[in-house]
Design an enzyme around this catalytic site. Structure first.
Site, PDB file in Angstrom:
ATOM      1  N   HIS A  76      41.508  15.229  -0.773  1.00 24.62           N
ATOM      2  CA  HIS A  76      42.805  15.895  -0.707  1.00 24.62           C
ATOM      3  C   HIS A  76      43.111  16.282   0.734  1.00 24.62           C
ATOM      4  CE1 HIS A  76      45.373  19.678  -1.160  1.00 24.62           C
ATOM      5  NE2 HIS A  76      46.126  18.698  -1.623  1.00 24.62           N
ATOM      6  N   SER A  77      44.296  15.934   1.208  1.00 23.32           N
ATOM      7  CA  SER A  77      44.801  16.388   2.498  1.00 23.32           C
ATOM      8  C   SER A  77      43.873  15.955   3.643  1.00 23.32           C
ATOM      9  CB  SER A  77      44.991  17.907   2.453  1.00 23.32           C
ATOM     10  OG  SER A  77      45.762  18.367   3.522  1.00 23.32           O
ATOM     11  N   TYR A  78      43.341  16.918   4.415  1.00 26.11           N
ATOM     12  CA  TYR A  78      42.412  16.604   5.509  1.00 26.11           C
ATOM     13  C   TYR A  78      41.243  15.746   5.034  1.00 26.11           C
ATOM     14  CZ  TYR A  78      37.966  17.799   7.856  1.00 26.11           C
ATOM     15  OH  TYR A  78      36.708  17.760   8.405  1.00 26.11           O
ATOM     16  N   HIS A 223      52.081  20.282  -2.385  1.00 23.52           N
ATOM     17  CA  HIS A 223      50.854  19.708  -1.834  1.00 23.52           C
ATOM     18  C   HIS A 223      49.628  19.951  -2.704  1.00 23.52           C
ATOM     19  CE1 HIS A 223      48.331  18.084   1.277  1.00 23.52           C
ATOM     20  NE2 HIS A 223      47.716  19.238   1.504  1.00 23.52           N
TER      21      HIS A 223
END
Length: 242
Positions: A76-78, A223
Site C-alpha cells: 500500500h502506498s509507499y 487512499h
C-alpha cells in the site's frame, strides 16, 4: 489456499489491515501482515538509519524465515517500493504483486521519483530539529479527510496507529534489475476518490513487463481503502488468487 503478505505504507502499521485480513482468512487463505521496522511492535527500532532497504529486508527475511512460496505480495502506498525491491530479491517465491494505490518505481528510482510531492515533505523536515523524520500528513477538510478516511470514529482509530516516517525511506532507490522479476504478474488497485492537490498517479503502461495486458482495478474511495472499503478490497484481492 493462497498466502497473502500485506505490507502497510508510510506512517501506518500492521493494524491498518485489521478489517481486511480477517475477510481473506475467512475465505481460507493464509495472511501475514507485519509491521515494518519503526512501526507498531517494532516502534522501538525507529531511527535515522531506517530506510527503504531496511523495510525490504523486513519483507525478504519474513518470506525466507516462513519459507513462503507463491506469495501474493500486497503493498500500500509507499510500500509499492518495498514490495518491488523485495520481489526483486526473491522473485521465485512471489506469485503476484499487488500495488494498492501505491508508488510504482522503475529500477533505481526513489519515492521522490515515483511521487514528486514527497520532496516537499523532505524539505519541510529539513527545517526542524529532527530533519530525518517526517510527521504524518495532517487531516484535511472533506472530502479528503485523513488519508482518505472521513468517518470520525475511523479517523480516531487511524490516528492511534500513525507515527513519523524516516526520510531515508524516501531517498533510497528501489531495485528492479533481476530479469526474473519480469515474469511476476502485477495488479494495480487505484483508489479513485478525492485526492489532495499534488498527488499524481503515474499512468500504468498498457502491458506488464512480461508482455501480458496490465490489470487495473478501481475502488471509489480514498487512499486508505483497507479501512473504508475492506469488503470490496478483499474481493479484489481474492480475485488475484483466482
Amino acid at each position: 489456499m493462497s498466502t497473502y503478505l500485506l505490507v502497510h505504507g508510510a506512517w501506518h502499521d500492521a493494524r491498518c489491515w485489521d478489517r481486511t485480513a480477517p475477510l481473506l482468512e475467512a475465505a481460507g487463505h493464509r495472511v501475514l501482515r507485519p509491521s515494518l521496522t519503526g512501526y507498531g511492535d517494532k516502534a522501538h527500532l525507529f531511527g535515522p538509519e531506517v530506510g527503504l532497504d531496511t523495510h525490504v529486508e523486513d519483507v525478504v527475511r519474513l518470506i525466507k524465515d516462513e519459507d513462503l512460496t507463491d506469495v501474493i505480495l500486497v503493498g500500500h502506498s509507499y510500500a509499492g517500493l518495498v514490495i518491488s525491491s523485495a520481489a526483486n530479491e526473491v522473485p521465485e517465491r512471489v506469485a503476484h504483486l499487488v500495488y494498492l494505490d501505491a508508488m510504482v518505481p522503475e529500477h533505481g528510482e526513489t519515492a521522490v521519483d515515483a511521487q514528486p510531492v514527497t520532496q516537499h515533505l523532505i524539505d519541510a523536515a529539513a527545517s526542524t530539529d529532527t530533519p530525518w523524520r517526517i510527521p504524518p500528513l495532517p487531516e484535511l477538510p472533506p472530502p479528503f479527510g485523513l488519508f482518505g478516511v472521513t468517518d470520525p470514529a475511523d479517523q480516531e482509530w487511524l490516528r492511534g496507529m500513525l507515527s513519523d516516517h524516516p526520510v531515508l525511506c524516501l531517498r533510497q532507490p528501489a531495485h528492479l534489475d533481476n530479469p526474473a522479476l519480469r515474469d511476476v504478474p502485477r495488479t494495480h488497485i487505484h483508489c479513485v476518490g478525492a485526492a489532495p492537490e499534488g498527488i499524481v498517479r503515474r499512468p500504468v503502461p498498457p502491458f506488464q513487463p512480461n508482455g501480458t495486458p496490465s490489470r487495473v482495478r478501481e475502488l471509489p474511495t480514498g487512499h486508505d481503502c483497507m479501512i473504508t472499503m475492506p469488503a470490496e478490497l478483499s474481493e479484489l484481492l481474492l480475485d488475484v488468487a483466482g
